[in-house]
Design a protein around this motif. Structure first.
Motif, mmCIF file in Angstrom:
data_model
loop_
_atom_site.group_PDB
_atom_site.id
_atom_site.type_symbol
_atom_site.label_atom_id
_atom_site.label_comp_id
_atom_site.label_asym_id
_atom_site.label_seq_id
_atom_site.Cartn_x
_atom_site.Cartn_y
_atom_site.Cartn_z
ATOM 1 N N SER A 55 0.831 -1.203 0.000
ATOM 2 C CA SER A 55 0.000 0.000 0.000
ATOM 3 C C SER A 55 0.865 1.252 0.000
ATOM 4 N N LEU A 56 1.918 1.255 0.808
ATOM 5 C CA LEU A 56 2.803 2.414 0.866
ATOM 6 C C LEU A 56 3.515 2.629 -0.466
ATOM 7 N N ILE A 57 4.022 1.566 -1.059
ATOM 8 C CA ILE A 57 4.737 1.685 -2.340
ATOM 9 C C ILE A 57 3.792 2.165 -3.436
ATOM 10 N N LEU A 58 2.603 1.568 -3.524
ATOM 11 C CA LEU A 58 1.644 1.991 -4.550
ATOM 12 C C LEU A 58 1.164 3.425 -4.325
ATOM 13 N N GLY A 59 1.032 3.820 -3.069
ATOM 14 C CA GLY A 59 0.651 5.209 -2.776
ATOM 15 C C GLY A 59 1.715 6.188 -3.230
ATOM 16 N N LEU A 86 -5.773 -1.783 -0.089
ATOM 17 C CA LEU A 86 -4.788 -2.539 0.699
ATOM 18 C C LEU A 86 -4.469 -1.837 2.013
ATOM 19 N N GLY A 87 -4.412 -0.505 1.993
ATOM 20 C CA GLY A 87 -4.151 0.245 3.226
ATOM 21 C C GLY A 87 -5.251 0.066 4.245
ATOM 22 N N ASN A 88 -6.505 0.097 3.802
ATOM 23 C CA ASN A 88 -7.627 -0.143 4.720
ATOM 24 C C ASN A 88 -7.569 -1.547 5.298
ATOM 25 N N ASN A 92 -6.763 -2.358 9.263
ATOM 26 C CA ASN A 92 -7.729 -3.088 10.083
ATOM 27 C C ASN A 92 -7.126 -4.362 10.654
ATOM 28 N N SER A 93 -6.278 -5.030 9.892
ATOM 29 C CA SER A 93 -5.653 -6.258 10.378
ATOM 30 C C SER A 93 -4.621 -5.971 11.461
ATOM 31 N N LEU A 94 -3.928 -4.842 11.342
ATOM 32 C CA LEU A 94 -2.861 -4.514 12.289
ATOM 33 C C LEU A 94 -3.343 -3.678 13.465
ATOM 34 N N GLU A 95 -4.638 -3.454 13.570
ATOM 35 C CA GLU A 95 -5.151 -2.606 14.638
ATOM 36 C C GLU A 95 -4.840 -3.161 16.022
ATOM 37 N N ARG A 96 -4.925 -4.467 16.171
ATOM 38 C CA ARG A 96 -4.674 -5.095 17.461
ATOM 39 C C ARG A 96 -3.275 -5.687 17.575
ATOM 40 N N ALA A 97 -2.480 -5.598 16.530
ATOM 41 C CA ALA A 97 -1.154 -6.213 16.528
ATOM 42 C C ALA A 97 -0.143 -5.296 17.230
ATOM 43 N N PRO A 98 0.876 -5.883 17.820
ATOM 44 C CA PRO A 98 1.875 -5.077 18.532
ATOM 45 C C PRO A 98 2.937 -4.504 17.597
ATOM 46 N N ALA A 99 2.532 -3.926 16.485
ATOM 47 C CA ALA A 99 3.482 -3.357 15.532
ATOM 48 C C ALA A 99 2.952 -2.016 15.041
ATOM 49 N N ASN A 101 4.432 0.617 13.924
ATOM 50 C CA ASN A 101 5.046 1.171 12.719
ATOM 51 C C ASN A 101 4.446 0.556 11.460
ATOM 52 N N ARG A 102 4.017 -0.699 11.503
ATOM 53 C CA ARG A 102 3.377 -1.321 10.345
ATOM 54 C C ARG A 102 2.004 -0.707 10.108
ATOM 55 N N ARG A 103 1.275 -0.407 11.172
ATOM 56 C CA ARG A 103 -0.033 0.208 11.006
ATOM 57 C C ARG A 103 0.122 1.605 10.428
ATOM 58 N N SER A 104 1.142 2.330 10.859
ATOM 59 C CA SER A 104 1.351 3.667 10.312
ATOM 60 C C SER A 104 1.763 3.593 8.843
ATOM 61 N N MET A 105 2.466 2.530 8.447
ATOM 62 C CA MET A 105 2.777 2.343 7.028
ATOM 63 C C MET A 105 1.497 2.147 6.230
ATOM 64 N N ALA A 106 0.573 1.375 6.769
ATOM 65 C CA ALA A 106 -0.700 1.132 6.074
ATOM 66 C C ALA A 106 -1.513 2.415 5.968
#
Length: 132
Positions: A55-59, A86-88, A92-99, A101-106
């Protein structure tokens, strides 16, 4: 995921001393002895990492290529829409994950996709007005 702590980890034993028959400073290949009181933390993020990065690369590509005549229809418009989707999905998938920086990339990919798509539509409208 039962038994994840037993994979390639040995118990710390009674103290910080090496096992019998092993000198201090030596280690057994493939086995990591954790200090007492510590345990490995399983992180299961899965495919959301790839979706956030894509998502970041395509954006970025959709924002950079919106001024290229006729190519923006493919790269900026389609790439921006795919980056938004893909960003959405990744956010949504990374909302509860302990990462975080990955959510901010999305989220950054989603925002760049919105900007790239908007610029492509604006460029198409201006192009139609100028050449009609």
């Amino acid at each position: 995921m039962a038994g994840w702590a037993n994979q390639r980890y040995a118990s710390a034993g009674p103290g910080p001393y090496p096992p019998q028959g092993q000198a201090p400073g030596q280690f057994t290949p493939g086995v990591y002895v954790l200090p007492q009181g510590f345990a490995p933390v399983p992180i299961e993020i899965g495919r959301a990492n790839g979706r956030a990065l894509t998502s970041l690369i395509l954006g970025i590509v959709s924002v950079v290529t919106f001024l290229i005549p006729w190519l923006y229809l493919i790269t900026s418009l389609v790439g921006g829409i795919v980056a938004i989707v893909l960003g959405n999905d990744a956010a949504n998938s990374l909302e509860r994950a302990p990462a975080p920086n990955r959510r901010s990339m999305a989220v950054a990919g989603r925002i760049l996709g919105i900007i790239g798509t908007s610029l492509a539509v604006l460029s198409a409208i201006v192009g139609m007005l100028l050449y009609s």
